[in-house]
Design a protein around this motif. Structure first.
Motif, PDB file in Angstrom:
ATOM      1  N   MET A 164      42.599   1.076  18.001  1.00 14.10           N
ATOM      2  CA  MET A 164      41.694   0.073  17.407  1.00 14.10           C
ATOM      3  C   MET A 164      40.306   0.221  18.030  1.00 14.10           C
ATOM      4  O   MET A 164      40.133   0.058  19.224  1.00 14.10           O
ATOM      5  N   THR A 165      39.351   0.573  17.235  1.00 11.11           N
ATOM      6  CA  THR A 165      38.010   0.787  17.798  1.00 11.11           C
ATOM      7  C   THR A 165      37.136  -0.446  17.593  1.00 11.11           C
ATOM      8  O   THR A 165      37.365  -1.250  16.702  1.00 11.11           O
ATOM      9  N   ILE A 166      36.158  -0.518  18.427  1.00  9.35           N
ATOM     10  CA  ILE A 166      35.245  -1.656  18.362  1.00  9.35           C
ATOM     11  C   ILE A 166      33.991  -1.215  17.623  1.00  9.35           C
ATOM     12  O   ILE A 166      33.451  -0.146  17.879  1.00  9.35           O
ATOM     13  N   ALA A 167      33.546  -2.047  16.700  1.00 11.21           N
ATOM     14  CA  ALA A 167      32.362  -1.681  15.920  1.00 11.21           C
ATOM     15  C   ALA A 167      31.101  -1.822  16.760  1.00 11.21           C
ATOM     16  O   ALA A 167      31.017  -2.635  17.673  1.00 11.21           O
ATOM     17  N   PHE A 168      30.180  -0.992  16.398  1.00  9.63           N
ATOM     18  CA  PHE A 168      28.835  -1.001  16.957  1.00  9.63           C
ATOM     19  C   PHE A 168      28.237  -2.414  17.029  1.00  9.63           C
ATOM     20  O   PHE A 168      27.776  -2.881  18.056  1.00  9.63           O
ATOM     21  N   THR A 169      28.315  -3.089  15.893  1.00  2.87           N
ATOM     22  CA  THR A 169      27.688  -4.410  15.785  1.00  2.87           C
ATOM     23  C   THR A 169      28.374  -5.421  16.706  1.00  2.87           C
ATOM     24  O   THR A 169      27.746  -6.338  17.211  1.00  2.87           O
ATOM     25  N   GLU A 170      29.665  -5.219  16.927  1.00  4.43           N
ATOM     26  CA  GLU A 170      30.398  -6.169  17.775  1.00  4.43           C
ATOM     27  C   GLU A 170      29.984  -5.998  19.237  1.00  4.43           C
ATOM     28  O   GLU A 170      29.848  -6.969  19.976  1.00  4.43           O
ATOM     29  N   ASN A 210      31.884  12.987  36.877  1.00  3.39           N
ATOM     30  CA  ASN A 210      33.172  13.433  36.361  1.00  3.39           C
ATOM     31  C   ASN A 210      33.815  12.416  35.406  1.00  3.39           C
ATOM     32  O   ASN A 210      35.003  12.115  35.483  1.00  3.39           O
ATOM     33  N   ILE A 211      32.982  11.854  34.537  1.00  2.84           N
ATOM     34  CA  ILE A 211      33.481  10.856  33.583  1.00  2.84           C
ATOM     35  C   ILE A 211      33.564  11.483  32.191  1.00  2.84           C
ATOM     36  O   ILE A 211      32.603  12.078  31.706  1.00  2.84           O
ATOM     37  N   ASN A 212      34.729  11.326  31.569  1.00  5.44           N
ATOM     38  CA  ASN A 212      34.960  11.900  30.246  1.00  5.44           C
ATOM     39  C   ASN A 212      34.500  10.940  29.147  1.00  5.44           C
ATOM     40  O   ASN A 212      34.795   9.753  29.198  1.00  5.44           O
ATOM     41  N   VAL A 213      33.769  11.483  28.143  1.00  3.79           N
ATOM     42  CA  VAL A 213      33.341  10.663  27.012  1.00  3.79           C
ATOM     43  C   VAL A 213      34.384  10.780  25.899  1.00  3.79           C
ATOM     44  O   VAL A 213      34.761  11.875  25.508  1.00  3.79           O
ATOM     45  N   LEU A 214      34.860   9.611  25.391  1.00  3.31           N
ATOM     46  CA  LEU A 214      35.897   9.614  24.364  1.00  3.31           C
ATOM     47  C   LEU A 214      35.324   9.474  22.969  1.00  3.31           C
ATOM     48  O   LEU A 214      35.849   9.983  21.999  1.00  3.31           O
ATOM     49  N   ASP A 215      34.238   8.736  22.879  1.00  2.00           N
ATOM     50  CA  ASP A 215      33.651   8.482  21.565  1.00  2.00           C
ATOM     51  C   ASP A 215      32.178   8.190  21.768  1.00  2.00           C
ATOM     52  O   ASP A 215      31.774   7.659  22.809  1.00  2.00           O
ATOM     53  N   ILE A 256      36.734  -6.509  27.242  1.00  2.00           N
ATOM     54  CA  ILE A 256      35.964  -7.701  26.900  1.00  2.00           C
ATOM     55  C   ILE A 256      35.643  -7.726  25.407  1.00  2.00           C
ATOM     56  O   ILE A 256      35.699  -8.767  24.768  1.00  2.00           O
ATOM     57  N   PHE A 257      35.378  -6.549  24.843  1.00  2.00           N
ATOM     58  CA  PHE A 257      35.061  -6.495  23.407  1.00  2.00           C
ATOM     59  C   PHE A 257      36.320  -6.709  22.575  1.00  2.00           C
ATOM     60  O   PHE A 257      36.291  -7.374  21.542  1.00  2.00           O
ATOM     61  N   GLN A 258      37.419  -6.140  23.059  1.00  2.00           N
ATOM     62  CA  GLN A 258      38.701  -6.358  22.364  1.00  2.00           C
ATOM     63  C   GLN A 258      39.020  -7.845  22.319  1.00  2.00           C
ATOM     64  O   GLN A 258      39.400  -8.381  21.287  1.00  2.00           O
ATOM     65  N   SER A 259      38.844  -8.504  23.449  1.00  2.00           N
ATOM     66  CA  SER A 259      39.180  -9.931  23.513  1.00  2.00           C
ATOM     67  C   SER A 259      38.312 -10.753  22.586  1.00  2.00           C
ATOM     68  O   SER A 259      38.788 -11.634  21.891  1.00  2.00           O
TER      69      SER A 259
END
Lengths: 453, 95
Positions: free
Chosen positions: A1-7, B34-39, B88-91
């Motif tokens: 589940m990805t978080i949107a840019f705007t969020e 040494n930090i990997n970028v996922l997206d 925090i964003f998930q929540s």
């Protein structure tokens, strides 16, 4: 589940532009096992227990704050109502214990420690009376100690003997700190129907039903709600409620997450999340301004109660879904000195003491941080407390009184309390006497609402 | 993914005036640590550069190091760089 840019942007904006923060992470500590007939032992045990249990509170909270990018403004402690462990200590010893609590708070770097309290809503025990006698001095010689006194509940009625004493105590506390605008009174709350897990000061204490140690969290966020409403200036009231609800959900979730992480790292159970919207003197972080955004020219005018009822209810609905354990006071706070919009309402003549009283019928908590003229009589203060207690008792809700009779000040003056406590315009009181009512004493019987079994 | 593993992802957000080398400088800091970028996603909004990156964080303590390094880059380029754990964003935004 990805978080949107705007969020992601929304969260960052809430923190950086709209003053979203966790208002307080409060650790509740049980002190019952510190009681001892030898006062010096008791005193030592209280200090050691608090400074041991909470030794990492500040550091852990600050670490979590950095990792999640959401500020935790205050780290606080609440303890068992002190009257319950005083036993046969003297008044002087009770004052000494207040100093000990103050010293513990200073050592731990927490801004307030609550629980210099007594529950006297039905009767006053020996320890309770010692605490009441010590109260004016205890609050004037300490910086960080907060006190709350329960004088009424729906189940017991109103203890008018305690109410009478509280008028005198508030007056004395103000006079003992007359050089600082009576600031001792800003740390003293008189409650009807207090809650045992409130994380907010000055009314926090660790109640009898609580465990050994617990973390309770209070969020803030009037600024976030205000900004969300500003984006929809013309929607109907159903939608206004919906916007507040959604915003409250997000704020509460942030608070719950951080609270749980802090609790987990301290290896202490997570207690509750308090859903109160708590204003600060920061720009646009005002509950009054939310009411004005809903459609009032100035807070205090006709329609204020309706707008407040809508807002308070929407906050609860959004918050209740966001958190598994809601507790504390959970309602909008309307402290005068800590809310720029409320201050403006009074200065402009839109908001009166009677309207403030009426507002407490539909939200928590009561007459909060209100400065009144220095020459007010103790009986009038008691009568104000009795009125608020009656509102709480009949409506089965928490109400409180935190008024400051500012020595030497008269109606219209402005007083500064400093820091989070803010500043307040001095309000006049009704000049007709309530002396006879207060001097009758006794107990106002529990209302019919109490008979629910 | 277990809860524990999830905790170790953070969001780096970069906002500021568009200019040459923003991505290079920010990712250099990540690579050095040494930090990997996922997206990664980036856009220009009314002359403003905005970038969000999802990165893997092996140790929570490395967040503090990253934050100090980012401060250097942000003052050099006049940017605002935040790094926050992803939960925090998930929540806040997911039921």
């Amino acid at each position: 589940m990805t978080i949107a840019f705007t969020e992601i942007q929304e969260t960052i904006r809430m923190v950086q532009m709209e003053s979203l923060d966790i208002r307080t992470v409060t650790m509740g500590i049980n002190l019952r096992d510190c009681a001892d007939s030898d006062f010096s032992k008791l005193n030592k045990q209280v200090y050691e227990k608090i400074t041991t249990y909470a030794k990492d509170l500040k550091a852990v909270a600050e670490q979590v704050e950095r990792e999640y990018g959401i500020p935790i403004i205050n780290k606080r402690i609440s303890v068992t109502p002190i009257a319950e462990i005083l036993g046969s200590a003297s008044k002087e010893e009770a004052i000494e214990l207040a100093r000990t609590l103050d010293r513990a708070a200073l050592e731990l770097g927490v801004d307030f420690i609550g629980g210099y309290s007594a529950l006297v809503h039905k009767g006053i025990s020996k320890g309770d009376q010692t605490l009441l006698d010590a109260l004016p001095e205890a609050l004037s010689v300490t910086e960080r100690v907060c006190s709350s006194i329960s004088v009424a509940t729906t189940r017991t009625g109103i203890n008018m003997d305690a109410v009478r004493q509280m008028g005198i105590i508030i007056k004395q506390a103000a006079e003992l700190t007359s050089d600082r605008n009576g600031i001792a009174c800003a740390k003293l709350v008189v409650f009807c129907n207090p809650v045992e897990d409130n994380p907010f000061m000055a009314g926090a204490f660790h109640g009898a039903g609580e465990g050994e140690c617990v973390i309770n969290v209070g969020v803030s966020g009037p600024g976030v709600v205000l900004n969300a409403l500003k984006k929809h200036p013309d929607v109907d009231l159903g939608n206004v409620a919906d916007i507040i609800k959604k915003t409250a959900f997000k704020i509460t979730r942030a608070g719950e997450l951080l609270g749980r992480v802090v609790a987990e790292r301290l290896e202490v159970p997570f207690g509750i999340m308090d859903l109160s919207l708590a204003p600060t003197n920061a720009m646009n972080d005002s509950v009054a301004e939310i009411l004005e955004e809903i459609g009032l020219e100035r807070v205090g005018t006709h329609g204020t109660i309706a707008a407040l009822a809508l807002m308070n209810d929407a906050v609860k609905k959004g918050g209740a879904m966001a958190s598994s354990y809601v507790g504390g006071l959970s309602g909008a706070f309307i402290p005068v000195s800590e809310d720029n919009g409320m201050i403006k309402g009074i200065v402009d003549g839109a908001l009166s003491l009677s309207k403030l009283e009426a507002m407490t019928c539909v939200c928590s908590v009561g007459l909060d941080m209100i400065a009144v003229t220095g020459d007010v009589s103790p009986a009038t203060l008691s009568a104000m407390i009795a009125d608020e207690a009656a509102i709480g008792m009949i409506n089965k809700k928490t109400t409180a009184v935190r008024v400051i009779p500012v020595p030497g000040k008269k109606e219209g003056d402005m007083v500064e309390f400093g820091g989070l406590l803010g500043r307040a315009p001095v309000m006049g009181v009704n000049n007709f006497s309530s002396e006879k009512l207060i001097n009758r004493g006794g107990r106002i019987p529990a209302p019919l609402q109490a008979l629910i079994n | 993914m277990t809860e524990k593993e999830k905790q170790k992802r953070a969001v780096v957000s970069v906002v500021g005036k568009d200019q040459v080398g923003i991505i290079a400088k920010v990712t250099t800091v990540l690579a050095e640590n040494n930090i990997n970028v996922l997206d990664i996603s980036q856009t220009i909004l009314q002359d403003f550069f905005t970038m969000m990156m999802l990165v893997e964080v092996k140790e929570l303590s490395s967040l503090d190091v990253l934050r100090t390094d980012f401060e250097r880059v942000s003052s050099q380029l006049g940017l605002k760089i935040n790094i926050q754990l992803e939960d925090i964003f998930q929540s806040m935004h997911r039921v």
